[in-house]
Design a protein around this motif. Structure first.
Motif, PDB file in Angstrom:
ATOM      1  N   ALA A  89      77.681  35.374  86.507  1.00  0.00           N
ATOM      2  CA  ALA A  89      77.923  33.978  86.878  1.00  0.00           C
ATOM      3  C   ALA A  89      78.979  33.475  85.909  1.00  0.00           C
ATOM      4  N   LEU A  90      80.207  33.306  86.386  1.00  0.00           N
ATOM      5  CA  LEU A  90      81.333  33.104  85.466  1.00  0.00           C
ATOM      6  C   LEU A  90      81.862  31.673  85.564  1.00  0.00           C
ATOM      7  N   TYR A  91      81.253  30.805  84.775  1.00  0.00           N
ATOM      8  CA  TYR A  91      81.558  29.368  84.766  1.00  0.00           C
ATOM      9  C   TYR A  91      82.534  29.016  83.661  1.00  0.00           C
ATOM     10  N   ARG A  92      83.364  28.006  83.929  1.00  0.00           N
ATOM     11  CA  ARG A  92      84.138  27.364  82.858  1.00  0.00           C
ATOM     12  C   ARG A  92      83.267  26.299  82.200  1.00  0.00           C
ATOM     13  N   LEU A  93      83.470  26.068  80.889  1.00  0.00           N
ATOM     14  CA  LEU A  93      82.920  24.859  80.289  1.00  0.00           C
ATOM     15  C   LEU A  93      83.583  23.658  80.950  1.00  0.00           C
ATOM     16  N   ASP A 114      91.329  21.739  73.228  1.00  0.00           N
ATOM     17  CA  ASP A 114      90.852  21.020  74.410  1.00  0.00           C
ATOM     18  C   ASP A 114      90.693  21.968  75.593  1.00  0.00           C
ATOM     19  N   TYR A 115      90.052  21.415  76.612  1.00  0.00           N
ATOM     20  CA  TYR A 115      89.965  22.161  77.876  1.00  0.00           C
ATOM     21  C   TYR A 115      91.363  22.567  78.355  1.00  0.00           C
ATOM     22  N   SER A 116      92.316  21.645  78.226  1.00  0.00           N
ATOM     23  CA  SER A 116      93.662  21.944  78.755  1.00  0.00           C
ATOM     24  C   SER A 116      94.305  23.119  78.000  1.00  0.00           C
ATOM     25  N   ASP A 117      93.941  23.307  76.721  1.00  0.00           N
ATOM     26  CA  ASP A 117      94.473  24.459  75.968  1.00  0.00           C
ATOM     27  C   ASP A 117      93.914  25.773  76.505  1.00  0.00           C
ATOM     28  N   LEU A 118      92.658  25.744  76.925  1.00  0.00           N
ATOM     29  CA  LEU A 118      92.026  26.997  77.374  1.00  0.00           C
ATOM     30  C   LEU A 118      92.230  27.235  78.876  1.00  0.00           C
ATOM     31  N   HIS A 135      87.126  26.271  93.630  1.00  0.00           N
ATOM     32  CA  HIS A 135      87.440  25.154  92.740  1.00  0.00           C
ATOM     33  C   HIS A 135      87.635  23.903  93.575  1.00  0.00           C
ATOM     34  N   GLY A 136      87.044  22.815  93.113  1.00  0.00           N
ATOM     35  CA  GLY A 136      87.183  21.553  93.839  1.00  0.00           C
ATOM     36  C   GLY A 136      85.865  21.083  94.426  1.00  0.00           C
ATOM     37  N   GLU A 137      84.904  21.999  94.561  1.00  0.00           N
ATOM     38  CA  GLU A 137      83.609  21.606  95.136  1.00  0.00           C
ATOM     39  C   GLU A 137      82.740  20.843  94.146  1.00  0.00           C
ATOM     40  N   ASP A 138      82.822  21.239  92.862  1.00  0.00           N
ATOM     41  CA  ASP A 138      81.933  20.651  91.859  1.00  0.00           C
ATOM     42  C   ASP A 138      82.651  19.479  91.179  1.00  0.00           C
ATOM     43  N   PRO A 139      82.132  18.259  91.368  1.00  0.00           N
ATOM     44  CA  PRO A 139      82.828  17.096  90.814  1.00  0.00           C
ATOM     45  C   PRO A 139      82.935  17.095  89.287  1.00  0.00           C
ATOM     46  N   THR A 140      82.165  17.905  88.584  1.00  0.00           N
ATOM     47  CA  THR A 140      82.212  17.873  87.117  1.00  0.00           C
ATOM     48  C   THR A 140      83.275  18.798  86.536  1.00  0.00           C
ATOM     49  N   GLU A 141      83.875  19.648  87.355  1.00  0.00           N
ATOM     50  CA  GLU A 141      84.798  20.623  86.757  1.00  0.00           C
ATOM     51  C   GLU A 141      86.134  19.976  86.406  1.00  0.00           C
ATOM     52  N   GLY A 493      77.877  24.153  75.190  1.00  0.00           N
ATOM     53  CA  GLY A 493      77.839  23.589  76.540  1.00  0.00           C
ATOM     54  C   GLY A 493      76.561  23.998  77.250  1.00  0.00           C
ATOM     55  N   ALA A 494      76.543  23.815  78.564  1.00  0.00           N
ATOM     56  CA  ALA A 494      75.313  24.136  79.301  1.00  0.00           C
ATOM     57  C   ALA A 494      75.591  25.042  80.496  1.00  0.00           C
ATOM     58  N   VAL A 495      76.702  25.773  80.440  1.00  0.00           N
ATOM     59  CA  VAL A 495      76.920  26.815  81.451  1.00  0.00           C
ATOM     60  C   VAL A 495      76.982  28.170  80.753  1.00  0.00           C
ATOM     61  N   ASN A 496      76.820  29.223  81.527  1.00  0.00           N
ATOM     62  CA  ASN A 496      76.802  30.578  80.992  1.00  0.00           C
ATOM     63  C   ASN A 496      78.088  30.850  80.204  1.00  0.00           C
ATOM     64  N   PRO A 497      77.985  31.577  79.106  1.00  0.00           N
ATOM     65  CA  PRO A 497      79.123  31.617  78.161  1.00  0.00           C
ATOM     66  C   PRO A 497      80.208  32.662  78.425  1.00  0.00           C
TER      67      PRO A 497
END
Ligand SMILES: Cc1cc2nc3c(=O)[nH]c(=O)nc-3n(C[C@H](O)[C@H](O)[C@H](O)COP(=O)(O)OP(=O)(O)OC[C@H]3O[C@@H](n4cnc5c(N)ncnc54)[C@H](O)[C@@H]3O)c2cc1C
Length: 517
Positions: A89-93, A114-118, A135-141, A493-497
């Protein structure tokens, strides 16, 4: 006289394997030192009883809890490291994870970037590890520069109904990002056969995007890359001034061997990376290498996780269940508590796995009742962030044995997520039924044995007094020592690392390529 290398990488998992893959095309001479061997491909890979009851792929390490009691940590020493068993399960922070976040038990510190750096490296990581998603389905990304390389894995009918019920109730379910080699248009010709054996099992057909298959195997046979298995790095030595690593000392087939390189990168996993440094007690580094700040081994994290199985009246015929997640509570903070975290579906449970995970609850149960329970189970994984506390740490005793101290944090948020989840269960028609709560790998009585998401211990940062390495993951105190595994996480964070480990390893690799010219 042994060969001198441009780069020695210690550990071939998500971080080390990916780093080797990033560096190899340059032609630089790379030595990859891995304490484990290749994980054997055998029917046992897909046998729940071998995997969960017998612990066939657990490595026989013994660590000690704060009371000095021994336990067997869930570590997997193989080429590919923990990714051989991971759920892919390959999530971004989320962007907010890179800033400070206030929780009931304290502050989750900001990252030094920052997120933008990574972001560009997340994109490279998703393409390298063949991630399926939308990408685009999850409003928090956060913003993304490129869509996933493959379309989201489709939901099976039961999961699609859960999706529809959640959406009707106002939640925002999205397709979970999966690193598997599945081409649904070409089934069954695609390598992934979409089986139930992904989450927690090795993939017999090598269709899971793990670090061995994706990153290390393609390098075998390259003239500039040497992989030595069975090579456990036990310490690093430095030059007389203590400025740079001079020798990487490993135990291999009972012999002690030393290797040299211009650059040395530790990627042995959060605990073992700290262990190597703490064992490297030298004149100029009396409390362990790179440990002038006394930060090595501290700030260990591994998530507040809960696996929950809801049992519905209707049988759950799903085979590949890990296709759905919700982040509706991910950013949901309030004045008295922090955000709650992520909910995702788990690999489909079965009687064999339940027996392994819940030995106390299930040992008296006849096999048929477990079979029935498993047939009706719908499985979820709840994750809340834990905090990097200085006293949650890896230390070594006089014999070099690992002691792991850990006090749980953020119980308020963890409990609140579970309360919210019970409302979610209502929505999908599972509330009237038993909820079996399992801790990850409940086979062990000691929760800290569940080290799957281990992170921290050598965090990176701008201040040498409170971090071990700088923004490029170079040790503050050494000229040629770097880190490329989950040890660098300042917060989790709270997603898989794993995707973050992979993306950062690519980032470190590109920095090293510039440095090496
Ligand atoms: C069962 C399971 C399920 C998981 N599911 C997911 C998931 O779905 N999604 C996700 O994002 N993450 C998941 N994870 C976590 C993920 O696998 C890790 O976060 C990731 O692999 C960490 O990368 P790393 O490079 O820090 O360590 P690892 O990948 O563990 O690599 C460390 C490597 O170093 C080697 N090593 C250790 N000590 C030494 C030494 N002294 N000398 C030489 N070599 C050494 C080890 O053998 C290993 O190969 C899961 C983990 C497990 C165990």
């Amino acid at each position: 006289m042994t060969e001198h290398y441009d780069v020695i990488i210690v550990g071939s998992g998500a971080g080390g394997g990916t780093l080797a893959n990033t560096l190899a095309p340059s032609g630089k001479k790379i030595l990859l030192l891995e304490r484990g061997d290749f994980l054997p491909r055998e029917m046992g890979n897909w046998d729940p009883s071998a995997v969960f009851v017998d612990g066939r792929y657990l490595s026989p390490d013994t660590w000690y809890d704060p009371a000095g009691r021994p336990f067997q940590p869930q570590v997997h020493y193989f080429v590919g490291g923990a990714t051989k068993l991971y759920g892919a399960a390959l999530y971004r922070l989320r962007p907010a994870d890179f800033g400070e976040i206030r929780f009931s038990d304290g502050v989750s510190p900001a990252w030094p970037l920052d997120y933008s750096d990574l972001e560009p490296f997340y994109t490279k990581a998703e393409w390298l590890y063949q991630v399926h998603g939308d990408h685009g389905e999850d409003p928090t990304e956060g913003p993304v520069s490129r869509q996933y390389p493959h379309p989201a894995v489709s939901h099976e009918p039961r999961v699609q109904r859960i999706h529809d019920d959640l959406a009707k109730a106002g939640y925002h379910p999205f397709h979970a990002p999966c690193g598997i080699m599945l081409d649904e248009a070409r089934r069954p010709a695609s390598p992934c056969i979409r089986c139930a054996w992904c989450d927690g099992y090795p993939c017999l057909v090598h269709a899971k995007a793990d670090a061995e298959v994706i990153a290390v195997r393609p390098l075998l046979g390259l003239p500039n890359v040497t992989l030595l298995t069975g090579a456990e790095v036990i310490r690093l030595d430095t030059d007389p001034y203590g400025h740079s690593v001079s020798n990487v000392v490993a135990s291999r087939d009972g012999e002690i061997e030393a290797y040299t390189a211009d650059i040395v990168v530790l990627a042995a996993g959060a605990t073992n990376t700290a262990k190597i440094l703490l064992r490297s007690v030298l004149d100029k580094h009396p409390s362990g290498l790179a440990n002038g700040s006394d930060q090595v081994g501290r700030n260990y994290m591994f998530h507040n996780s809960k696996a929950v199985a809801g049992f519905g009246e209707e049988p759950n015929e799903t085979v590949f269940q890990k296709t759905l997640a919700i982040n509706d509570f991910y950013l949901d903070g309030s004045a008295d508590r922090g955000p709650l975290g992520n909910i995702q579906m788990l690999g489909k449970s079965n009687a064999g796995a339940m027996k392994g995970e819940e030995p106390h609850l299930t040992k008296l149960a006849p096999h048929w009742s477990l079979d029935t329970a498993a047939k009706h189970a719908v499985d979820f994984w709840l994750t809340t962030e834990d905090l990097p506390k200085p006293d949650n740490r890896v230390t070594l005793d006089g014999d070099g044995r690992v002691h792991l101290s850990y006090a749980f944090t953020n119980a308020t948020e963890t409990q609140a997520l579970y309360q919210e989840f019970k409302k979610v269960l209502n929505t999908i028609g599972l509330a009237k039924h038993h909820v079996l709560r399992k801790s990850f790998y409940m086979k062990m009585d000691i929760p800290i044995a569940a080290v799957a998401h281990q992170a921290g211990t050598c965090r990176f940062g701008t201040d040498p007094a409170s971090s071990v390495s700088d923004v490029n993951c170079k040790a503050h105190e050494l000229d040629n020592l770097y880190f490329a595994d989950a040890s660098i996480f300042p917060s989790i964070g709270a997603v898989n690392p794993a995707l973050t480990v992979i993306a950062n390893a690519i980032r470190v690799g590109e920095h090293l390529l510039k440095r090496l010219g």
